[in-house]
Scaffold this motif. Structure first.
Motif, PDB file in Angstrom:
ATOM      1  N   VAL A 531       0.695  -1.315   0.065  1.00 18.55           N
ATOM      2  CA  VAL A 531       0.012   0.233  -0.100  1.00 18.55           C
ATOM      3  C   VAL A 531       0.874   1.286   0.309  1.00 18.55           C
ATOM      4  O   VAL A 531       2.065   1.545   0.976  1.00 18.55           O
ATOM      5  N   ILE A 532       0.820   1.904  -1.519  1.00 20.28           N
ATOM      6  CA  ILE A 532       1.393   3.631  -0.626  1.00 20.28           C
ATOM      7  C   ILE A 532       0.628   4.143  -0.489  1.00 20.28           C
ATOM      8  O   ILE A 532      -0.319   4.760  -0.951  1.00 20.28           O
ATOM      9  N   ALA A 533       0.890   4.169   0.889  1.00 22.42           N
ATOM     10  CA  ALA A 533      -0.584   5.480   1.607  1.00 22.42           C
ATOM     11  C   ALA A 533      -0.415   6.588   1.420  1.00 22.42           C
ATOM     12  O   ALA A 533       0.640   7.016   1.228  1.00 22.42           O
ATOM     13  N   HIS A 534      -1.681   7.548   1.223  1.00 16.31           N
ATOM     14  CA  HIS A 534      -1.874   8.698   1.359  1.00 16.31           C
ATOM     15  C   HIS A 534      -1.836   9.392   3.274  1.00 16.31           C
ATOM     16  O   HIS A 534      -2.010  10.245   3.092  1.00 16.31           O
ATOM     17  N   ARG A 535      -2.771   8.434   3.682  1.00 13.03           N
ATOM     18  CA  ARG A 535      -3.084   8.215   5.327  1.00 13.03           C
ATOM     19  C   ARG A 535      -2.189   7.484   5.908  1.00 13.03           C
ATOM     20  O   ARG A 535      -2.117   6.089   5.685  1.00 13.03           O
ATOM     21  N   LEU A 536      -1.688   7.725   7.415  1.00 13.93           N
ATOM     22  CA  LEU A 536      -1.235   7.474   7.554  1.00 13.93           C
ATOM     23  C   LEU A 536      -2.337   6.718   8.360  1.00 13.93           C
ATOM     24  O   LEU A 536      -1.316   5.236   8.826  1.00 13.93           O
TER      25      LEU A 536
END
Length: 598
Positions: A531-536
Motif C-alpha cells: 500500500v502506497i499510503a496517503h493516510r498514515l
C-alpha cells in the motif's frame, strides 16, 4: 457452435445495452411516427381522390386529396435528420465498445500467452469485424424501424379501406417471413464458418509477410503456397454454402413482396362484390406495392445479409472462453499461486534514477516481500513511492540491481508472466465503457457472477453496483466520480488471483471508513499487499512500514517506526529519541538502508 446458441449469447448481452439506451430508442420512435402518418395518408388519399374526386366528377376534390398525399412526404423527409441523430446514439457506442473489447482481449492475450497470441485476429476484429458490426447494426435498426412504422401504417390503411384486404395481404407476408426466419440459424452457422476461414487466411497472410526472407532462404515457398491454396479453397466452399441458403431467402422475399399484389389482382372481383370501391382497390394496390412490399423486402434483405453477419461477429466478441487464462492462475478466488516457499517479490540492491544525470530516486535498496505480508510505504511527495511501486510491478527496469518474482529474476527469459504475478492499481481508477460485469472481471475473465457479487460485498461496493443498475448495467466513465472509479477498480483488484497486489494511492478518493474496509478486505486475499499510503492509518494497519525520503529508506514494524525514523515521527506527530546508528537494520541483509535523520 449452433446459430441458436450464438443468437442467445448475443441477445443476453444486447438486452442491457438496449435498456441503457431506451431514451434513444424512444426518440427514434417519435421521429418515426411521421413515417407512419405518411404511409397511412398516402394510400388512403389515393382511394379518396378516385372515389370522391375523379370518378365522382369532381376533379378538384381529387387534386386536393393527391396534394395532401404529396404534402405528407415533407414532414417525413424533415424527420430524417432526427432519425439519423438518434441512430448515431445507438450505433457509435456499440462500435466503441467492440473496439475496446477487441483491444483489451488482444493485449491480454499477448501478455498472458505471447507464444500463441494471434495478433492478426485482433486486428481483424478491431478493423474489419467491428465495422461489419457497426454497419450491420445501423442497417438493421433503420430497416426494422422503417418496417414497423411503414407496415403498421399500411395495414391500418388496408383495414380502413376494407378489413377483407387483410386476408389478402397478411397470410403471404407471414408465410414468407416464416420461411425467411427458418434460414437464420443455418445461415449464422455458415456465416461463422466463412469468418473463421477469413481469419485463418488473414493469419496465414500475416505470418507469410513477416517471414518472407526466411521462406525464400529455406525454399519453403511451395509449402506456403499450398497452405494459402488450401485456405482459399475452404473460404470458397464456405462462400458457396452461404450462397445456396441465400437462394432460399430469395424465394421467401418473392412470397412476401410479389405474392400480395398478385393475390390482390386475383381476388379483386370478389372484393369489389363485397363492398370494396374502385378507389379502395387502387389504394390497396398502392399500399402493397409502394409501402408494405419495399419495407418487408428491405428488412428481410438486411436480416439476410447484415443481420446474419452481425450475430456472428458480435458472438465473436461476446462468446465466453475466447481469452485464454494466464498461466499460473487459479480460477477460484481464495487459492494462492504456488510459490514453492519463495518470496513473492524481492529487490536486490536496486538503484534507479530518471536519466544518467538525474537524482537517484532509489539507492541500493534491498527489500523482500513474503506471502501474506502487508507493507505500507510512506514518505513525502517526490520521495520515490510511485517509483518503488513501478519497480516492484516490473513497469520500470532498475539501473542496477535485480527484481525477482516468486524466486526468479524478472529479466530472465523464462521469468514469470507479469499478468500472472502482480496487479498494480494506480491512483486514477481505470473504468471503461461496458457493463459492470465486464469491468469487474477485467483481471479475471472467467469469474462467475457469484464471485463478483461477493467481491463487491467484501469491498463495500454493493450499494454502488445496485445504484448503477446491477452487473448488466452499462457504465459511462464520465458519469462516475473519482471515488466511484477507485471503488470499482478495487473490487476488480480483489478478484485478481495475482499473488502481488500494489495499491499506489488507489484509495485516495475514498473516505477513511471505506478505505479501511477496502484495505482489510484486500489484505485477507491470498498473497502480498503493498500500500502506497496517503493516510498514515494505512501504516498503522500494516505488518511493516517502509519510510522513503529522497533515496534513503527505513523499514520496520509500525510500533517501532517512531523510534527508528525521524521522518516518520514528523509525519505522525510522535516524539521519540533517535536510535543509535547500530540500531538501524538493513531491510533484508546486504546493503544497509538508513534513516537520513537517524
Amino acid at each position: 457452435m449452433s446459430g441458436r446458441g450464438a443468437l442467445a449469447r448475443v441477445s443476453g448481452q444486447a438486452r442491457p445495452f438496449l435498456r441503457a439506451r431506451l431514451p434513444d430508442v424512444a426518440r427514434l420512435s417519435v421521429w418515426s411516427l411521421l413515417e407512419f402518418a405518411q404511409t397511412f395518408i398516402g394510400g388512403y388519399a389515393v382511394a379518396r381522390a378516385l372515389d370522391g374526386g375523379f370518378l365522382a366528377g369532381t376533379p378538384t376534390t381529387g387534386l386536393l386529396w393527391l396534394s395532401l398525399a404529396a404534402l405528407a412526404v415533407l414532414p417525413a423527409a424533415l424527420a430524417a435528420r432526427g432519425v439519423f441523430r438518434a441512430l448515431a446514439d445507438l450505433v457509435e457506442p456499440l462500435r466503441d465498445g467492440l473496439v475496446r473489447r477487441a483491444v483489451t482481449h488482444g493485449i491480454a492475450g499477448a501478455l498472458t500467452a505471447p507464444a500463441t497470441a494471434t495478433t492478426t485476429r485482433s486486428v481483424s476484429r478491431v478493423t474489419h469485424q467491428s465495422e461489419i458490426a457497426r454497419d450491420g447494426w445501423a442497417g438493421l435498426v433503420l430497416s426494422l424501424r422503417s418496417f414497423v412504422f411503414t407496415a403498421v401504417g399500411a395495414l391500418a390503411g388496408l383495414a380502413v379501406l376494407s378489413p377483407r384486404l387483410l386476408l389478402v395481404a397478411v397470410p403471404p407476408v407471414l408465410v414468407g417471413c416464416g420461411l425467411f426466419l427458418a434460414t437464420l440459424a443455418p445461415m449464422a452457422v455458415r456465416q461463422r464458418t466463412y469468418l473463421d476461414t477469413d481469419e485463418a487466411f488473414a493469419a496465414h497472410t500475416g505470418r507469410t509477410a513477416s517471414a518472407v526472407r526466411d521462406i525464400a532462404a529455406t525454399g519453403g515457398a511451395p509449402t506456403v503456397l499450398d497452405g494459402a491454396d488450401r485456405l482459399s479453397r475452404e473460404q470458397s466452399r464456405a462462400a458457396r454454402s452461404l450462397a445456396r441458403w441465400a437462394a432460399v431467402r430469395i424465394i421467401a422475399l418473392g412470397i412476401c413482396g410479389a405474392l400480395p399484389p398478385l393475390l390482390l389482382l386475383l381476388t379483386a372481383p370478389w372484393l369489389l362484390r363485397h363492398g370494396l370501391t374502385t378507389g379502395g382497390l387502387v389504394g390497396a394496390f398502392a399500399y402493397l406495392t409502394q409501402s408494405l412490399a419495399p419495407a418487408v423486402h428491405a428488412l428481410l434483405t438486411v436480416l439476410g445479409t447484415a443481420g446474419g453477419r452481425l450475430v456472428v461477429v458480435l458472438d465473436r466478441f461476446t462468446a465466453p472462453g475466447r481469452l485464454p487464462p494466464p498461466p499460473n492462475r487459479h480460477p477460484a478466488y481464495g487459492r494462492p499461486l504456488p510459490t514453492g516457499g519463495a518470496a513473492t517479490a524481492e529487490l536486490r540492491a536496486v538503484t534507479f534514477g530518471y536519466g544518467p544525470a538525474a537524482r537517484t530516486v532509489v539507492d541500493r535498496l534491498d527489500l523482500t516481500l513474503r506471502p501474506g505480508e502487508r507493507l505500507a510505504v510512506v514518505g513525502p511527495s517526490g520521495s520515490g513511492k510511485s517509483t518503488l511501486a513501478a519497480l516492484l510491478a516490473g513497469v520500470l527496469t532498475p539501473d542496477r540491481g535485480e527484481v525477482r518474482w516468486l524466486g526468479r529474476p524478472l529479466a530472465a527469459p523464462d521469468g514469470p508472466e507479469p499478468g500472472a504475478v502482480r496487479t498494480l492499481l494506480p491512483q486514477r481508477g481505470y473504468v471503461f465503457t461496458g457493463t459492470v460485469r465486464d469491468n469487474l472481471r477485467y483481471l479475471r475473465p472467467e469469474a462467475a457472477d457469484r464471485d463478483l457479487v461477493e467481491a463487491a460485498d467484501r469491498l463495500g461496493a454493493t450499494r454502488l453496483v445496485d445504484r448503477l443498475g446491477g452487473l448488466d448495467a452499462t457504465l459511462d466513465p464520465a458519469r462516475l466520480s473519482e471515488g466511484e472509479r477507485q471503488l470499482l477498480a478495487l473490487v476488480r483488484a480483489g478478484l485478481s488471483p495475482a499473488p502481488l497486489l500494489i495499491l499506489d494511492e488507489a484509495t485516495s478518493q475514498l473516505d477513511p471508513a471505506a478505505e479501511i474496509r477496502a484495505e482489510e478486505a484486500l489484505a485477507r486475499r491470498p498473497g502480498t499487499l503493498v500500500v502506497i499510503a496517503h493516510r498514515l492509518g494505512s501504516a498503522q494497519r500494516a505488518d511493516r512500514v517502509l519510510v522513503l525520503d529522497g533515496g534513503t529508506a527505513v523499514c520496520g514494524p509500525p510500533h517501532d517506526m517512531p523510534r527508528r525514523s525521524a521522518l516518520y515521527r514528523d509525519l505522525t506527530g510522535h516524539w521519540a529519541p533517535a536510535p543509535p546508528a547500530a540500531d538501524v537494520v538493513p531491510l533484508t541483509g546486504g546493503a544497509s538502508t538508513r534513516d537520513r535523520a537517524g
